[in-house]
Design a protein around this motif. Structure first.
Motif, PDB file in Angstrom:
ATOM      1  N   LEU A 140      -9.239 -12.482  -3.637  1.00 36.03           N
ATOM      2  CA  LEU A 140      -8.720 -11.201  -4.132  1.00 36.03           C
ATOM      3  C   LEU A 140      -8.437 -10.262  -2.968  1.00 36.03           C
ATOM      4  O   LEU A 140      -8.867 -10.500  -1.832  1.00 36.03           O
ATOM      5  CB  LEU A 140      -9.705 -10.568  -5.121  1.00 36.03           C
ATOM      6  N   ASN A 141      -7.689  -9.189  -3.282  1.00 38.84           N
ATOM      7  CA  ASN A 141      -7.296  -8.204  -2.274  1.00 38.84           C
ATOM      8  C   ASN A 141      -7.700  -6.812  -2.721  1.00 38.84           C
ATOM      9  O   ASN A 141      -7.463  -6.425  -3.876  1.00 38.84           O
ATOM     10  CB  ASN A 141      -5.788  -8.236  -2.031  1.00 38.84           C
ATOM     11  N   LEU A 142      -8.301  -6.059  -1.818  1.00 32.34           N
ATOM     12  CA  LEU A 142      -8.540  -4.634  -2.010  1.00 32.34           C
ATOM     13  C   LEU A 142      -7.430  -3.891  -1.263  1.00 32.34           C
ATOM     14  O   LEU A 142      -7.292  -4.062  -0.035  1.00 32.34           O
ATOM     15  CB  LEU A 142      -9.910  -4.215  -1.477  1.00 32.34           C
ATOM     16  N   LYS A 143      -6.647  -3.108  -2.010  1.00 31.99           N
ATOM     17  CA  LYS A 143      -5.468  -2.468  -1.419  1.00 31.99           C
ATOM     18  C   LYS A 143      -5.640  -0.962  -1.368  1.00 31.99           C
ATOM     19  O   LYS A 143      -6.280  -0.361  -2.226  1.00 31.99           O
ATOM     20  CB  LYS A 143      -4.213  -2.832  -2.198  1.00 31.99           C
ATOM     21  N   CYS A 144      -5.026  -0.366  -0.329  1.00 31.27           N
ATOM     22  CA  CYS A 144      -5.119   1.072  -0.097  1.00 31.27           C
ATOM     23  C   CYS A 144      -3.742   1.577   0.330  1.00 31.27           C
ATOM     24  O   CYS A 144      -3.068   0.939   1.141  1.00 31.27           O
ATOM     25  CB  CYS A 144      -6.157   1.344   0.998  1.00 31.27           C
ATOM     26  N   ASN A 145      -3.342   2.735  -0.253  1.00 31.49           N
ATOM     27  CA  ASN A 145      -2.022   3.265   0.079  1.00 31.49           C
ATOM     28  C   ASN A 145      -2.035   4.787  -0.019  1.00 31.49           C
ATOM     29  O   ASN A 145      -2.509   5.349  -1.011  1.00 31.49           O
ATOM     30  CB  ASN A 145      -0.969   2.691  -0.875  1.00 31.49           C
ATOM     31  N   ALA A 146      -1.508   5.453   1.004  1.00 35.54           N
ATOM     32  CA  ALA A 146      -1.373   6.911   1.012  1.00 35.54           C
ATOM     33  C   ALA A 146       0.040   7.270   0.570  1.00 35.54           C
ATOM     34  O   ALA A 146       1.024   6.859   1.198  1.00 35.54           O
ATOM     35  CB  ALA A 146      -1.655   7.473   2.402  1.00 35.54           C
ATOM     36  N   VAL A 147       0.130   8.025  -0.516  1.00 40.68           N
ATOM     37  CA  VAL A 147       1.441   8.417  -1.037  1.00 40.68           C
ATOM     38  C   VAL A 147       2.157   9.357  -0.067  1.00 40.68           C
ATOM     39  O   VAL A 147       3.372   9.286   0.113  1.00 40.68           O
ATOM     40  CB  VAL A 147       1.283   9.075  -2.420  1.00 40.68           C
ATOM     41  N   GLU A 148       1.404  10.254   0.578  1.00 43.22           N
ATOM     42  CA  GLU A 148       1.981  11.191   1.532  1.00 43.22           C
ATOM     43  C   GLU A 148       1.343  10.979   2.899  1.00 43.22           C
ATOM     44  O   GLU A 148       0.193  10.557   3.005  1.00 43.22           O
ATOM     45  CB  GLU A 148       1.754  12.643   1.074  1.00 43.22           C
ATOM     46  N   SER A 179       2.693  11.285   7.419  1.00 42.25           N
ATOM     47  CA  SER A 179       3.679  10.900   8.429  1.00 42.25           C
ATOM     48  C   SER A 179       3.235   9.624   9.139  1.00 42.25           C
ATOM     49  O   SER A 179       2.044   9.391   9.374  1.00 42.25           O
ATOM     50  CB  SER A 179       3.847  12.020   9.456  1.00 42.25           C
ATOM     51  N   SER A 180       4.190   8.827   9.449  1.00 43.81           N
ATOM     52  CA  SER A 180       3.926   7.598  10.204  1.00 43.81           C
ATOM     53  C   SER A 180       3.687   7.971  11.677  1.00 43.81           C
ATOM     54  O   SER A 180       4.191   9.002  12.169  1.00 43.81           O
ATOM     55  CB  SER A 180       5.111   6.655  10.077  1.00 43.81           C
ATOM     56  N   PRO A 181       2.904   7.143  12.380  1.00 40.23           N
ATOM     57  CA  PRO A 181       2.266   5.914  11.901  1.00 40.23           C
ATOM     58  C   PRO A 181       0.936   6.196  11.211  1.00 40.23           C
ATOM     59  O   PRO A 181       0.157   7.039  11.655  1.00 40.23           O
ATOM     60  CB  PRO A 181       2.063   5.122  13.185  1.00 40.23           C
ATOM     61  N   LEU A 182       0.687   5.455  10.128  1.00 37.07           N
ATOM     62  CA  LEU A 182      -0.562   5.539   9.386  1.00 37.07           C
ATOM     63  C   LEU A 182      -1.394   4.289   9.662  1.00 37.07           C
ATOM     64  O   LEU A 182      -0.849   3.182   9.745  1.00 37.07           O
ATOM     65  CB  LEU A 182      -0.292   5.656   7.889  1.00 37.07           C
ATOM     66  N   THR A 183      -2.688   4.475   9.790  1.00 32.20           N
ATOM     67  CA  THR A 183      -3.600   3.340   9.939  1.00 32.20           C
ATOM     68  C   THR A 183      -4.652   3.422   8.839  1.00 32.20           C
ATOM     69  O   THR A 183      -5.022   4.510   8.376  1.00 32.20           O
ATOM     70  CB  THR A 183      -4.281   3.347  11.316  1.00 32.20           C
ATOM     71  N   TYR A 184      -5.156   2.236   8.418  1.00 33.67           N
ATOM     72  CA  TYR A 184      -6.131   2.156   7.324  1.00 33.67           C
ATOM     73  C   TYR A 184      -7.365   1.401   7.802  1.00 33.67           C
ATOM     74  O   TYR A 184      -7.253   0.373   8.502  1.00 33.67           O
ATOM     75  CB  TYR A 184      -5.533   1.435   6.124  1.00 33.67           C
ATOM     76  N   ASP A 234      -5.898  -5.729   7.246  1.00 33.18           N
ATOM     77  CA  ASP A 234      -4.603  -5.414   7.841  1.00 33.18           C
ATOM     78  C   ASP A 234      -4.524  -3.891   7.919  1.00 33.18           C
ATOM     79  O   ASP A 234      -4.318  -3.214   6.901  1.00 33.18           O
ATOM     80  CB  ASP A 234      -3.463  -5.971   6.985  1.00 33.18           C
ATOM     81  N   VAL A 235      -4.686  -3.327   9.122  1.00 35.01           N
ATOM     82  CA  VAL A 235      -4.795  -1.876   9.293  1.00 35.01           C
ATOM     83  C   VAL A 235      -3.469  -1.158   9.076  1.00 35.01           C
ATOM     84  O   VAL A 235      -3.452   0.051   8.831  1.00 35.01           O
ATOM     85  CB  VAL A 235      -5.341  -1.539  10.691  1.00 35.01           C
ATOM     86  N   THR A 236      -2.361  -1.870   9.153  1.00 33.57           N
ATOM     87  CA  THR A 236      -1.058  -1.212   9.019  1.00 33.57           C
ATOM     88  C   THR A 236      -0.634  -1.045   7.556  1.00 33.57           C
ATOM     89  O   THR A 236       0.063  -0.084   7.217  1.00 33.57           O
ATOM     90  CB  THR A 236       0.023  -2.003   9.772  1.00 33.57           C
ATOM     91  N   VAL A 237      -1.067  -1.959   6.687  1.00 38.81           N
ATOM     92  CA  VAL A 237      -0.681  -1.861   5.270  1.00 38.81           C
ATOM     93  C   VAL A 237      -1.864  -1.558   4.360  1.00 38.81           C
ATOM     94  O   VAL A 237      -1.696  -1.331   3.162  1.00 38.81           O
ATOM     95  CB  VAL A 237       0.008  -3.163   4.809  1.00 38.81           C
ATOM     96  N   GLY A 238      -3.084  -1.561   4.928  1.00 39.88           N
ATOM     97  CA  GLY A 238      -4.264  -1.172   4.160  1.00 39.88           C
ATOM     98  C   GLY A 238      -4.772  -2.210   3.187  1.00 39.88           C
ATOM     99  O   GLY A 238      -5.244  -1.855   2.104  1.00 39.88           O
ATOM    100  N   VAL A 239      -4.726  -3.499   3.536  1.00 40.55           N
ATOM    101  CA  VAL A 239      -5.176  -4.573   2.650  1.00 40.55           C
ATOM    102  C   VAL A 239      -6.437  -5.212   3.223  1.00 40.55           C
ATOM    103  O   VAL A 239      -6.468  -5.605   4.399  1.00 40.55           O
ATOM    104  CB  VAL A 239      -4.079  -5.638   2.456  1.00 40.55           C
ATOM    105  N   LEU A 240      -7.471  -5.294   2.355  1.00 43.72           N
ATOM    106  CA  LEU A 240      -8.685  -6.030   2.692  1.00 43.72           C
ATOM    107  C   LEU A 240      -8.674  -7.322   1.882  1.00 43.72           C
ATOM    108  O   LEU A 240      -8.863  -7.302   0.666  1.00 43.72           O
ATOM    109  CB  LEU A 240      -9.923  -5.191   2.369  1.00 43.72           C
ATOM    110  N   HIS A 241      -8.427  -8.442   2.561  1.00 45.40           N
ATOM    111  CA  HIS A 241      -8.303  -9.736   1.895  1.00 45.40           C
ATOM    112  C   HIS A 241      -9.656 -10.446   1.915  1.00 45.40           C
ATOM    113  O   HIS A 241     -10.251 -10.643   2.978  1.00 45.40           O
ATOM    114  CB  HIS A 241      -7.247 -10.595   2.586  1.00 45.40           C
ATOM    115  N   ILE A 242     -10.156 -10.808   0.708  1.00 42.05           N
ATOM    116  CA  ILE A 242     -11.449 -11.479   0.570  1.00 42.05           C
ATOM    117  C   ILE A 242     -11.223 -12.874  -0.004  1.00 42.05           C
ATOM    118  O   ILE A 242     -10.601 -13.030  -1.065  1.00 42.05           O
ATOM    119  CB  ILE A 242     -12.395 -10.674  -0.346  1.00 42.05           C
TER     120      ILE A 242
END
Length: 368
Positions: free
Chosen positions: A156-164, A166-171, A189-197
Motif C-alpha cells: 500500500l501507499n501513504l500519499k501526501c499532497n499540498a494543494v497550495e 510554491s515549488s520546489p516542495l519537499t515531503y 519519494d520526497v518530491t511527490v510525497g509517497v510512502l510506499h509500504i
C-alpha cells in the motif's frame, strides 16, 4: 602646462565623486504571498545636482521587445500608476527628496515576482539600479490518504499532497505512535510525497504525519493506518449471491400475485357486463298491438250485451278504428297495465264476439 592638466583632472574626479549616487545593497528580496516587501533605493546628492528631483520605479518587461511598465513616480509628490500594482505600492518615506526613494509593496502576489528598476534624476546627476523580487506561497491545505487495502501481506501507499505552495516542495514522513520509526520495508519519494509500504503487517499500524515544506514555510497532515487480517472474500461473495437469489424469488412471487389479482378483477368486470341467456327478449310491437286490439274487441262486445248488429256497426267501427299509436309504439315496459277480464269461449259467442285468429309466435316474438 602639465601642472594645469593635473589640476583639471583632479577637479573632474572630485565632481564625479560628489555627484548623485545610489547606495548599493546586497539584500535578497524574497517575499511571501499576502505579506509586505520593501525594495530599497537610497541615494546621495552633490552640490552640483541643482535640477528638479525626479524618481521613477519600473517593472522590467521579461521580453526585451516589450516596454518596461512604470508603477510609481515622484516629482514634488508621489504619482502612483495604473497596472498590476495599483493601490498596493507607495514610497516608504513621505519625503523621498531627502535621499530615500525606497518603495513598499503590500499584499504581495506570486505574480509580483520580477525585476524592478529604480531611476533617480537631479540634473546633471542621474542613476538607476535593478533589484530582483521573488514572491513565494507557503504550503497549505496539505492532505494525507491511503491508497491500497490495509490488510496483512498487501502492498500500500501513504500519499501526501499540498494543494497550495510554491515549488520546489519537499515531503517528509514520520510515524508518531507506537514504535516511532518508519517500517523497514518502507521507501519515501520526497518530491511527490509517497510512502510506499511492502508486505504490510499489523506492527505497521499507527498514526503517520506528512510535512510539506518549501523555502518560506511548511504545512502538515495526519493519517491513521490500520493493518488487519485478510477478509473472507469467498464467504462475502457467497452471501451476496444467496441474498440476490432470495431477493429475486420474493420479487417473482410478488409479481405473480399481482398478475393474478389483476386477472381476477378483469374477470369480475366481464361477468358484470355479460348478458345472460335465460332472460326472455322483449315482445315485438306487432304482437303487442294485436293482443291489445283483440282484448279491446272482447271487452267491447261483453259490454254491449244484446245490442243489434245495426246498432253495433257504428259503435264498433268507432272503437275499433281508435288505436292509440303512442301506446302501441311504447315498449312493453311502458305499456299501460291493462288486464282484460276472463270470459269463457261460449259466453263470447253469445255476446256476438267475432273470432280472431292470432298467428303463432316463437320465443323471440317473431311470427311463424
Amino acid at each position: 602646462m602639465a601642472i594645469l592638466v593635473r589640476l583639471s583632472l583632479l577637479t573632474l574626479s572630485c565632481a564625479f565623486l560628489n555627484a548623485l549616487e545610489l547606495l548599493p545593497s546586497d539584500k535578497k528580496y524574497e517575499g511571501i504571498q499576502g505579506e509586505k516587501m520593501v525594495l530599497d533605493c537610497k541615494f546621495t546628492l552633490a552640490i552640483e545636482d541643482t535640477g528638479t528631483l525626479d524618481i521613477e520605479w519600473f517593472l522590467v518587461a521579461p521580453d526585451a521587445q516589450q516596454a518596461d511598465q512604470m508603477i510609481i513616480a515622484f516629482n514634488g509628490k508621489p504619482y502612483p500608476q495604473d497596472g498590476p500594482l495599483k493601490g498596493r505600492v507607495d514610497f516608504v518615506s513621505s519625503t523621498p527628496e531627502d535621499g530615500d526613494a525606497s518603495i513598499i509593496i503590500s499584499n504581495l502576489k506570486e505574480s509580483d515576482t520580477g525585476t524592478y528598476q529604480c531611476k533617480v534624476k537631479k540634473m546633471p546627476g542621474s542613476q538607476n539600479k535593478k533589484v530582483m523580487l521573488n514572491v513565494y506561497i507557503r504550503p497549505a491545505k496539505t492532505r494525507c490518504f491511503i491508497d491500497g487495502k490495509q490488510e496483512i501481506g498487501k502492498d500500500l501507499n501513504l500519499k501526501c499532497n499540498a494543494v497550495e505552495g510554491s515549488s520546489p516542495l519537499t515531503y517528509t514522513w514520520q510515524k508518531i505512535s507506537g514504535q516511532e520509526k518508519l517500517p523497514t520495508t518502507a521507501t519515501v519519494d520526497v518530491t511527490v510525497g509517497v510512502l510506499h509500504i511492502k508486505n504490510a503487517s499489523q506492527e505497521y499500524s499507527g498514526t503517520y504525519r506528512c510535512t510539506s515544506k518549501n523555502r518560506v514555510g511548511s504545512d502538515e497532515c495526519l493519517v491513521i493506518l490500520k493493518v488487519v487480517p485478510p477478509s473472507n472474500t469467498a464467504g462475502i461473495i457467497a452471501g451476496a449471491i444467496i441474498g440476490t437469489l432470495l431477493f429475486l424469488i420474493v420479487l417473482g412471487v410478488l409479481i405473480f400475485f399481482c398478475c393474478r389479482k389483476q386477472k381476477e378483477k378483469k374477470y369480475e368486470k366481464e361477468i358484470q357486463h355479460e348478458i345472460r341467456e335465460d332472460v326472455a327478449p322483449p315482445k315485438s310491437r306487432t304482437s303487442t298491438a294485436r293482443s291489445y286490439i283483440g282484448s279491446n274487441i272482447g271487452s267491447n262486445h261483453s259490454s254491449l250485451g244484446s245490442l243489434s248488429p245495426s246498432n253495433m256497426d257504428g259503435y264498433s267501427k268507432g272503437r275499433y278504428n281508435h288505436v292509440p299509436s303512442e301506446e302501441m309504439e311504447k315498449p312493453p315496459s311502458q305499456a299501460p297495465n291493462y288486464v282484460p277480464p276472463k270470459v269463457a269461449g261460449p259466453n263470447l259467442s253469445r255476446m256476438g264476439a267475432i273470432p280472431v285468429m292470432i298467428p303463432a309466435q316463437n320465443k323471440d316474438g317473431s311470427i311463424v
